[in-house]
Design a protein around this motif. Structure first.
Motif, PDB file in Angstrom:
ATOM      1  N   ASN A   1       0.758 -20.407  -7.945  1.00  6.22           N
ATOM      2  CA  ASN A   1       1.723 -19.346  -7.704  1.00  6.22           C
ATOM      3  C   ASN A   1       1.001 -18.020  -7.908  1.00  6.22           C
ATOM      4  N   SER A   2       1.405 -16.986  -7.194  1.00 10.97           N
ATOM      5  CA  SER A   2       0.748 -15.683  -7.324  1.00 10.97           C
ATOM      6  C   SER A   2       1.773 -14.615  -7.704  1.00 10.97           C
ATOM      7  N   TYR A   3       1.266 -13.574  -8.401  1.00 15.96           N
ATOM      8  CA  TYR A   3       2.109 -12.478  -8.884  1.00 15.96           C
ATOM      9  C   TYR A   3       1.340 -11.171  -8.750  1.00 15.96           C
ATOM     10  N   TYR A   4       2.088 -10.056  -8.641  1.00 16.76           N
ATOM     11  CA  TYR A   4       1.461  -8.735  -8.708  1.00 16.76           C
ATOM     12  C   TYR A   4       2.265  -7.874  -9.675  1.00 16.76           C
ATOM     13  N   GLY A   5       1.573  -6.872 -10.251  1.00 11.29           N
ATOM     14  CA  GLY A   5       2.235  -6.000 -11.217  1.00 11.29           C
ATOM     15  C   GLY A   5       1.321  -5.715 -12.397  1.00 11.29           C
ATOM     16  N   ASP A   6       1.924  -5.523 -13.556  1.00  7.93           N
ATOM     17  CA  ASP A   6       1.196  -5.164 -14.775  1.00  7.93           C
ATOM     18  C   ASP A   6       0.877  -6.422 -15.583  1.00  7.93           C
ATOM     19  N   LEU A   7      -0.403  -6.710 -15.728  1.00  5.94           N
ATOM     20  CA  LEU A   7      -0.825  -7.879 -16.509  1.00  5.94           C
ATOM     21  C   LEU A   7      -0.684  -7.662 -18.013  1.00  5.94           C
ATOM     22  N   GLY A   8      -0.492  -6.421 -18.434  1.00  6.35           N
ATOM     23  CA  GLY A   8      -0.355  -6.141 -19.864  1.00  6.35           C
ATOM     24  C   GLY A   8      -1.672  -6.064 -20.600  1.00  6.35           C
ATOM     25  N   LEU A   9      -2.771  -5.881 -19.860  1.00  7.55           N
ATOM     26  CA  LEU A   9      -4.091  -5.832 -20.491  1.00  7.55           C
ATOM     27  C   LEU A   9      -4.546  -4.416 -20.805  1.00  7.55           C
ATOM     28  N   ASP A  10      -3.908  -3.419 -20.196  1.00 10.67           N
ATOM     29  CA  ASP A  10      -4.404  -2.051 -20.313  1.00 10.67           C
ATOM     30  C   ASP A  10      -4.179  -1.447 -21.694  1.00 10.67           C
ATOM     31  N   ASP A  11      -3.197  -1.968 -22.452  1.00 14.82           N
ATOM     32  CA  ASP A  11      -2.922  -1.394 -23.775  1.00 14.82           C
ATOM     33  C   ASP A  11      -3.808  -1.983 -24.861  1.00 14.82           C
ATOM     34  N   GLY A  12      -4.683  -2.927 -24.491  1.00 14.03           N
ATOM     35  CA  GLY A  12      -5.621  -3.473 -25.450  1.00 14.03           C
ATOM     36  C   GLY A  12      -5.097  -4.600 -26.308  1.00 14.03           C
ATOM     37  N   THR A  13      -3.868  -5.047 -26.082  1.00 13.34           N
ATOM     38  CA  THR A  13      -3.299  -6.138 -26.867  1.00 13.34           C
ATOM     39  C   THR A  13      -3.960  -7.456 -26.478  1.00 13.34           C
ATOM     40  N   PRO A  14      -4.470  -8.217 -27.439  1.00 14.80           N
ATOM     41  CA  PRO A  14      -5.116  -9.499 -27.106  1.00 14.80           C
ATOM     42  C   PRO A  14      -4.135 -10.464 -26.446  1.00 14.80           C
ATOM     43  N   GLN A  15      -4.630 -11.233 -25.496  1.00 11.50           N
ATOM     44  CA  GLN A  15      -3.813 -12.220 -24.800  1.00 11.50           C
ATOM     45  C   GLN A  15      -4.514 -13.570 -24.783  1.00 11.50           C
ATOM     46  N   ASN A  16      -3.699 -14.599 -24.681  1.00  7.07           N
ATOM     47  CA  ASN A  16      -4.213 -15.941 -24.477  1.00  7.07           C
ATOM     48  C   ASN A  16      -4.664 -16.066 -23.025  1.00  7.07           C
ATOM     49  N   VAL A  17      -5.928 -16.459 -22.834  1.00  4.65           N
ATOM     50  CA  VAL A  17      -6.458 -16.545 -21.466  1.00  4.65           C
ATOM     51  C   VAL A  17      -5.782 -17.648 -20.670  1.00  4.65           C
ATOM     52  N   TYR A  18      -5.107 -18.582 -21.345  1.00  2.00           N
ATOM     53  CA  TYR A  18      -4.447 -19.675 -20.639  1.00  2.00           C
ATOM     54  C   TYR A  18      -2.950 -19.429 -20.439  1.00  2.00           C
ATOM     55  N   VAL A  19      -2.500 -18.190 -20.661  1.00  2.52           N
ATOM     56  CA  VAL A  19      -1.089 -17.833 -20.485  1.00  2.52           C
ATOM     57  C   VAL A  19      -1.017 -16.583 -19.618  1.00  2.52           C
ATOM     58  N   LEU A  20      -0.198 -16.630 -18.562  1.00  2.36           N
ATOM     59  CA  LEU A  20       0.039 -15.474 -17.710  1.00  2.36           C
ATOM     60  C   LEU A  20       1.427 -14.923 -18.018  1.00  2.36           C
ATOM     61  N   ASP A  21       1.466 -13.722 -18.576  1.00  2.18           N
ATOM     62  CA  ASP A  21       2.729 -13.070 -18.915  1.00  2.18           C
ATOM     63  C   ASP A  21       3.277 -12.414 -17.648  1.00  2.18           C
ATOM     64  N   THR A  22       4.352 -12.968 -17.126  1.00  3.02           N
ATOM     65  CA  THR A  22       4.914 -12.473 -15.855  1.00  3.02           C
ATOM     66  C   THR A  22       6.140 -11.588 -16.054  1.00  3.02           C
ATOM     67  N   ASP A  23       6.390 -11.145 -17.298  1.00  4.60           N
ATOM     68  CA  ASP A  23       7.588 -10.339 -17.551  1.00  4.60           C
ATOM     69  C   ASP A  23       7.564  -9.027 -16.782  1.00  4.60           C
ATOM     70  N   ARG A  24       6.370  -8.448 -16.577  1.00  2.00           N
ATOM     71  CA  ARG A  24       6.261  -7.159 -15.864  1.00  2.00           C
ATOM     72  C   ARG A  24       5.589  -7.343 -14.500  1.00  2.00           C
TER      73      ARG A  24
END
Length: 511
Positions: free
Chosen positions: A361-384
């Motif tokens: 599945n594909s998505y576009y938008g804000d990945l939430g990486l720009d604010d510097g908050t660490p993320q799990n590389v195996y989880v895609l946050d699709t809220d934004r």
């Protein structure tokens, strides 16, 4: 103060502290530890807002470096040293002393025997010399006295007790040394890629409290090939992995010659004291993502996390934060041997890559990486983010075979499944204390066996002359448990019977 020191250095206190240390280590297994993963700890505290801060204050997430754990550790160390030193000195004095004096009445001992020798038998003095030889042959330390022989054995039982506690002390000391200087880390390497032993190369790293980056050995390794042997003969275990082999190029240090080696399960690669274990593996599809401006936003391998070990169906998460005009994200499955059933759902039917496909599945938008908050590389946050491709919308999901390209809706770009490689997950361990811990653990085990099976025994033999015949009296006393004392009496009597001409007893009561 003297009373406190006496209590602290008693063996009972040492055993209680050892038990307390084992109990104190339990929270380290129940709760996540910051040294293993600070993000996991913070997530646990966020998920448990009531009890989380309390446990954090008590040091439950830093058990092995907490004040209370260190206090127990140090008190146990002091207690063992305080126990061993005087106990060792006392036993050394005991070894230098002769066997205990001969009792007046041997009949009062737990095991007693009397023999009367023939008139042509040895004299009392000669009989005592013979008795001393027999006792020495049985492992006794003897002393020939006027009219008797004193003997004692089993001194190594106490030696075993002392060595056991010395072994525990050695284990504690070397575990402390290991806690200071050891390190461990994890690294995922894709076929064709390498790893240099420096901090920035690790995916995760847990150092000892006194770790210095200068202690890292300057080796490097490269994964040339990862081979998996599958069972293709058994009907019940068809497709089960039988063997894993990671072929590596190893360079021990700058300017040193590179050589070939291999890592297998339970057969680590050792380089300058650093042990590298094979702990995981999987597939890494090579993917190229172009954004809406037709620029390459991502190109390279994507680590697919295995979800079903029977078929190696794997989760794929790809984030392209450099894509323009919108950031792109993909989530789905990598199927090594894809098969689409009548219901239109694709699944993998074999763990080997006979027909690899990507279902995304594909998505576009804000990945939430720009604010510097660490993320799990195996989880895609699709809220934004906004969905582009999915089985639930008109654009449908993305299905790619090797070499296929899919154009994203709304001119958002494209994604290409170029090829696939395998990857390995490595655990890298360095512990300079492991040999010390192993040695003292083995010493404690051997010493424990000594203290359990060696028995303290005392024996005395008297010889007198009555009516022209030599009369032998002997007795045995157990220092501790009396188990087996009767058997030793029988063996000693048999030795006497074969050495001297003994007059048979006239009554059954005569032993």
């Amino acid at each position: 103060m003297r009373f406190i020191w006496t209590q602290l250095t008693s063996m009972r206190t040492a055993l209680m502290l050892l038990l307390l240390l084992a109990v104190a280590a339990v929270p380290g297994s129940l709760f996540p530890q910051r040294r293993a993963g600070a993000d996991i700890v913070e997530t646990w505290i966020d998920d448990n807002p009531t009890i989380g801060p309390i446990l954090d204050f008590l040091g439950m997430f830093d058990v092995y470096s907490s004040v209370w754990f260190s206090a127990i550790y140090l008190m146990l160390f002091v207690s063992l040293v305080g126990c061993l030193w005087p106990r060792g000195r006392q036993h050394l004095k005991t070894l230098r002393q002769p066997p205990a004096r001969t009792p007046r009445n041997l009949k009062r001992l737990p095991e007693y025997g009397q023999l009367v020798l023939e008139s042509d038998g040895p004299t009392p003095k000669e009989a005592l010399v013979d008795a001393e030889k027999i006792l020495k042959k049985s492992g006794y330390r003897t002393e020939l006295r006027d009219g008797s022989v004193g003997a004692e054995r089993g001194y190594f039982r106490e030696v075993g007790n002392i060595l056991f506690h010395f072994g525990l002390l050695g284990v504690i000391v070397f575990m402390g040394i290991g806690g200071l200087f050891k390190y461990e880390g994890q690294k995922i390497i894709v076929e064709g890629d390498g790893f240099a032993n420096n901090l920035v190369s690790y995916d995760s790293f847990t150092p000892g409290t006194a770790f210095s980056e200068d202690r890292l050995s300057p080796f490097s390794i490269q994964l040339d090939d990862f081979d998996v042997v599958y069972d293709r003969e058994s009907e019940t275990h068809y497709g089960q992995a039988l063997d894993y082999t990671a072929a590596m190029q190893v360079t021990p240090g700058p300017g040193e010659e590179t050589y070939q080696d291999a890592i297998k399960v339970n057969d680590p690669l050792t380089i300058d004291g650093v042990r590298i274990f094979l702990v995981g593996n999987g597939y890494a599809p090579n993917i190229t993502v172009r954004d809406g401006n037709d620029d390459i936003a991502y190109s390279g391998p994507v680590i697919a996390q295995i979800q079903d070990p029977n078929t190696n169906s794997s989760l794929v998460v790809l984030k392209a934060p450099d894509a323009k005009p919108e950031q792109l994200g993909f989530v789905g499955m990598f199927l090594p041997t894809s098969y689409t059933g009548d219901d239109g759902v694709a699944v993998s039917i074999d763990p080997d890559a006979f027909n690899p496909e990507l279902i995304l599945n594909s998505y576009y938008g804000d990945l939430g990486l720009d604010d510097g908050t660490p993320q799990n590389v195996y989880v895609l946050d699709t809220d934004r983010m906004t969905e582009l491709n999915s089985r639930n919308n008109d654009a449908g999901g993305i299905t790619l075979g090797v070499g296929d390209t899919h154009e994203l809706p709304d001119d958002m770009g494209s994604i290409t499944f170029d090829s696939w490689d395998r990857y390995v997950g490595l655990d890298i361990h360095y512990d300079p204390s492991k040999w010390g811990v192993g040695f003292f653990s083995a010493l404690a085990l051997v010493a424990l066996v000594m203290s359990l099976y060696i028995r303290r025994r005392r024996a005395w033999v008297k010889a007198t002359e009555q009516d022209g015949r030599t009369v032998i009296e002997y007795g045995l006393l157990a220092r501790g448990e009396a188990f087996g004392l009767r058997d030793e009496n029988i063996k000693l009597r048999q030795s006497f019977d074969t050495t001297w001409p003994v007059i048979p007893p006239n009554t059954s009561e005569d032993t």
